[in-house]
Scaffold this active site. Structure first.
Site, mmCIF file in Angstrom:
data_model
loop_
_atom_site.group_PDB
_atom_site.id
_atom_site.type_symbol
_atom_site.label_atom_id
_atom_site.label_comp_id
_atom_site.label_asym_id
_atom_site.label_seq_id
_atom_site.Cartn_x
_atom_site.Cartn_y
_atom_site.Cartn_z
ATOM 1 N N ARG A 50 0.845 -1.384 -0.020
ATOM 2 C CA ARG A 50 0.041 0.033 0.105
ATOM 3 C C ARG A 50 0.829 1.291 0.043
ATOM 4 O O ARG A 50 2.061 1.099 0.123
ATOM 5 C CB ARG A 50 -0.893 0.167 1.158
ATOM 6 C CG ARG A 50 -0.067 -0.375 2.564
ATOM 7 C CD ARG A 50 -0.669 0.184 3.685
ATOM 8 N NE ARG A 50 -0.755 1.816 3.465
ATOM 9 C CZ ARG A 50 0.507 2.433 3.750
ATOM 10 N NH1 ARG A 50 1.620 1.681 4.010
ATOM 11 N NH2 ARG A 50 0.539 3.602 3.529
ATOM 12 N N GLY A 51 0.103 2.470 -0.140
ATOM 13 C CA GLY A 51 0.961 3.492 -0.463
ATOM 14 C C GLY A 51 1.108 3.785 -1.828
ATOM 15 O O GLY A 51 1.344 2.926 -2.599
ATOM 16 N N ALA A 52 0.855 5.094 -2.172
ATOM 17 C CA ALA A 52 0.702 5.449 -3.624
ATOM 18 C C ALA A 52 1.997 5.157 -4.309
ATOM 19 O O ALA A 52 1.691 4.288 -5.390
ATOM 20 C CB ALA A 52 0.415 7.119 -3.622
ATOM 21 N N ARG A 90 -7.359 -0.337 -7.339
ATOM 22 C CA ARG A 90 -7.797 1.020 -6.553
ATOM 23 C C ARG A 90 -7.710 2.131 -7.049
ATOM 24 O O ARG A 90 -6.628 2.631 -8.128
ATOM 25 C CB ARG A 90 -6.652 0.954 -5.345
ATOM 26 C CG ARG A 90 -6.477 -0.128 -4.429
ATOM 27 C CD ARG A 90 -5.632 0.237 -3.124
ATOM 28 N NE ARG A 90 -6.350 1.054 -2.286
ATOM 29 C CZ ARG A 90 -5.707 1.451 -1.033
ATOM 30 N NH1 ARG A 90 -4.435 1.379 -0.940
ATOM 31 N NH2 ARG A 90 -6.272 2.153 -0.431
ATOM 32 N N GLN A 197 -2.973 2.615 9.730
ATOM 33 C CA GLN A 197 -1.494 2.656 9.271
ATOM 34 C C GLN A 197 -0.521 3.489 10.109
ATOM 35 O O GLN A 197 0.676 3.157 9.997
ATOM 36 C CB GLN A 197 -1.543 3.317 7.848
ATOM 37 C CG GLN A 197 -2.434 2.315 6.861
ATOM 38 C CD GLN A 197 -3.875 2.828 6.555
ATOM 39 O OE1 GLN A 197 -4.433 3.186 7.522
ATOM 40 N NE2 GLN A 197 -4.356 2.565 5.338
ATOM 41 N N ASP A 238 -1.830 10.842 -2.310
ATOM 42 C CA ASP A 238 -2.129 9.772 -3.210
ATOM 43 C C ASP A 238 -2.564 10.332 -4.622
ATOM 44 O O ASP A 238 -2.115 9.599 -5.547
ATOM 45 C CB ASP A 238 -3.172 9.158 -2.820
ATOM 46 C CG ASP A 238 -3.027 8.101 -1.724
ATOM 47 O OD1 ASP A 238 -2.933 8.704 -0.686
ATOM 48 O OD2 ASP A 238 -2.641 6.892 -1.882
ATOM 49 N N ASN A 248 -5.730 12.461 0.036
ATOM 50 C CA ASN A 248 -4.430 11.525 0.836
ATOM 51 C C ASN A 248 -5.372 10.899 1.882
ATOM 52 O O ASN A 248 -6.698 10.976 1.936
ATOM 53 C CB ASN A 248 -3.493 12.401 1.676
ATOM 54 C CG ASN A 248 -2.198 11.635 2.189
ATOM 55 O OD1 ASN A 248 -1.747 10.590 1.748
ATOM 56 N ND2 ASN A 248 -2.299 11.613 3.783
ATOM 57 N N LYS A 249 -4.918 10.225 2.896
ATOM 58 C CA LYS A 249 -5.723 9.231 3.653
ATOM 59 C C LYS A 249 -6.547 9.959 4.403
ATOM 60 O O LYS A 249 -6.613 11.135 4.803
ATOM 61 C CB LYS A 249 -4.815 8.468 4.699
ATOM 62 C CG LYS A 249 -5.232 7.689 5.890
ATOM 63 C CD LYS A 249 -6.381 6.573 5.079
ATOM 64 C CE LYS A 249 -5.418 5.661 3.937
ATOM 65 N NZ LYS A 249 -6.390 4.914 3.155
HETATM 66 O O1 MRU Z 1 -5.008 3.469 1.724
HETATM 67 P P1 MRU Z 1 -3.346 3.304 1.777
HETATM 68 O O2 MRU Z 1 -2.621 2.812 3.062
HETATM 69 O O3 MRU Z 1 -2.585 2.956 0.502
HETATM 70 O O4 MRU Z 1 -3.162 4.947 1.958
HETATM 71 C C1 MRU Z 1 -1.891 5.606 1.786
HETATM 72 C C2 MRU Z 1 -1.630 6.936 1.956
HETATM 73 O O5 MRU Z 1 -3.042 7.800 2.171
HETATM 74 C C3 MRU Z 1 -0.354 7.633 2.039
HETATM 75 O O6 MRU Z 1 -0.572 8.761 2.897
HETATM 76 C C4 MRU Z 1 -0.131 8.280 0.621
HETATM 77 O O7 MRU Z 1 -0.451 7.014 -0.105
HETATM 78 C C5 MRU Z 1 1.156 8.845 0.544
HETATM 79 S S1 MRU Z 1 2.544 7.516 0.795
HETATM 80 C C6 MRU Z 1 3.779 8.257 0.283
#
Ligand code: MRU
Length: 347
Positions: A50-52, A90, A197, A238, A248-249
């Protein structure tokens, strides 16, 4: 830097993508080798990876691993189908679609070449995407650190560290770099409901790096800012729209609104691979909505809500560009007006 976390790699024989299963952290550090298209899809959907930036890198390696298995007759139809399948997993983080498209475009541009040559080029491209992310994260960490002062305490949200990217991460990069240089910067870590997270991953990464961190529930950030405990908010992204609106999250925009109220600067740190100039504003960014089970029961020993209660579980929100004090990319620190400066740099 503290011992690097290799969250994504190719298996030694190149037949699988190797990841850390992030759903098992912080309890277990376990690696998984994934080969089948359904396994790759499931790993992204269930946030094992996970994470963009990380899902973009993972999917690029995934395209290579899958392409190795196609016969010459079926090569392009299967490539098209698998790319579309991975992209559909996603919707919010633009990196996923962007890196898969980059792989697909490369293969199509070589359509007359022998298949082994195309497959080899895909392997090189996935590795290049990974290397580029490592370099961008390092530059972001350096630029982000220039915004902080020794003794500062920052608020983090979600996880924008090495697990979500490569090596330094984005939102956590300045902290990791500061620690390496012996600069005292501390963190309050939002636990980040509902998938935790922050609690599971960010706290784990910061503690491994020996950084002083304090875990809080998301709804405690307001008091922490009111009491002057936080000097800056650092968050990843993201997908950023052309005007600087940042998806973002879920919960990031709330933290930013509170920060504005208390005069605490909000910095959004991201690689250029997360900027989507085709989205004019945040209203154009698709927001993923996930299963209600994640709110009702996922991280609890028993359900913490009545069976059958309706839930709404948007995974991301959009922080208005007006709430952001600076955007940090591998090209440095960007100040408003963001529409003008983003167009100049990335248009
Ligand atoms: O749902 P996730 O855990 O994939 O969401 C991730 C985030 O929102 C992070 O903050 C974002 O991807 C930036 S990671 C460098």
């Amino acid at each position: 830097m503290t011992e690097a976390v290799h969250n994504i790699a190719l298996s030694p024989d190149g037949s699988a993508v190797r990841i850390i299963d992030q759903t098992l952290l912080p309890g277990q550090l376990r690696y998984l080798d994934l080969r089948e298209r359904e396994e790759l899809f499931e790993a992204i959907a269930s946030l094992r990876v996970r994470g963009a930036p990380a899902i973009g890198i993972f999917a690029a390696y995934g395209v290579y691993v899958l392409a190795r298995t196609y016969g010459p007759e079926e090569f392009f139809p299967r490539l098209e189908a698998d790319c579309a399948y991975l992209i559909s997993c996603r919707p919010t983080a633009v990196n996923l679609a962007r890196q898969v498209e980059r792989m697909r475009t490369l293969a199509l541009s070589m359509s007359g070449a022998p298949i082994p040559q195309i497959v080899e080029a895909l392997g090189r491209e996935a590795a290049a995407i990974h290397r580029e992310d490592i370099a961008m994260c390092r530059a972001i960490a350096e630029a982000g650190l220039s915004l902080l002062y020794p003794g500062d305490t920052v608020l983090t949200h979600c996880n924008a560290g090495p697990l979500a990217t490569s090596e330094y991460g984005t939102g956590l990069g300045p902290l990791l770099l500061a620690a390496e240089r012996g600069i005292d910067i501390r963190a309050y870590v939002d636990e980040t409901r509902p998938l935790l997270q922050g609690a599971r991953l960010t706290a784990w990464e910061l503690m491994r790096a020996g950084i002083d961190c304090t875990l809080i529930c998301d709804n405690m950030a307001s008091l922490a800012m009111r009491e002057g405990r936080i000097q800056a908010v650092l968050a990843g992204c993201d997908r950023m729209a052309a005007n600087g609106d940042a998806a973002n999250k879920i919960g990031t925009s709330g933290a930013a609104i509170i920060a504005k109220h208390y005069g605490v600067p909000v910095y959004i740190l991201l690689p250029s691979s997360t900027i989507d100039m085709t989205c004019a504003t945040g209203a154009d960014i698709p927001i993923e909505v996930r299963a209600g089970e994640e709110i009702r029961s996922l991280w609890y020993e028993k359900p913490m809500a009545p069976e059958g209660v309706k839930c709404w579980n948007p995974a991301f929100d959009v922080t208005d560009h007006g709430l952001i004090a600076a955007i940090v990319t591998e090209r440095g620190v960007i100040r408003p007006p963001y529409d003008v400066h983003l167009r100049e740099l990335f248009g």
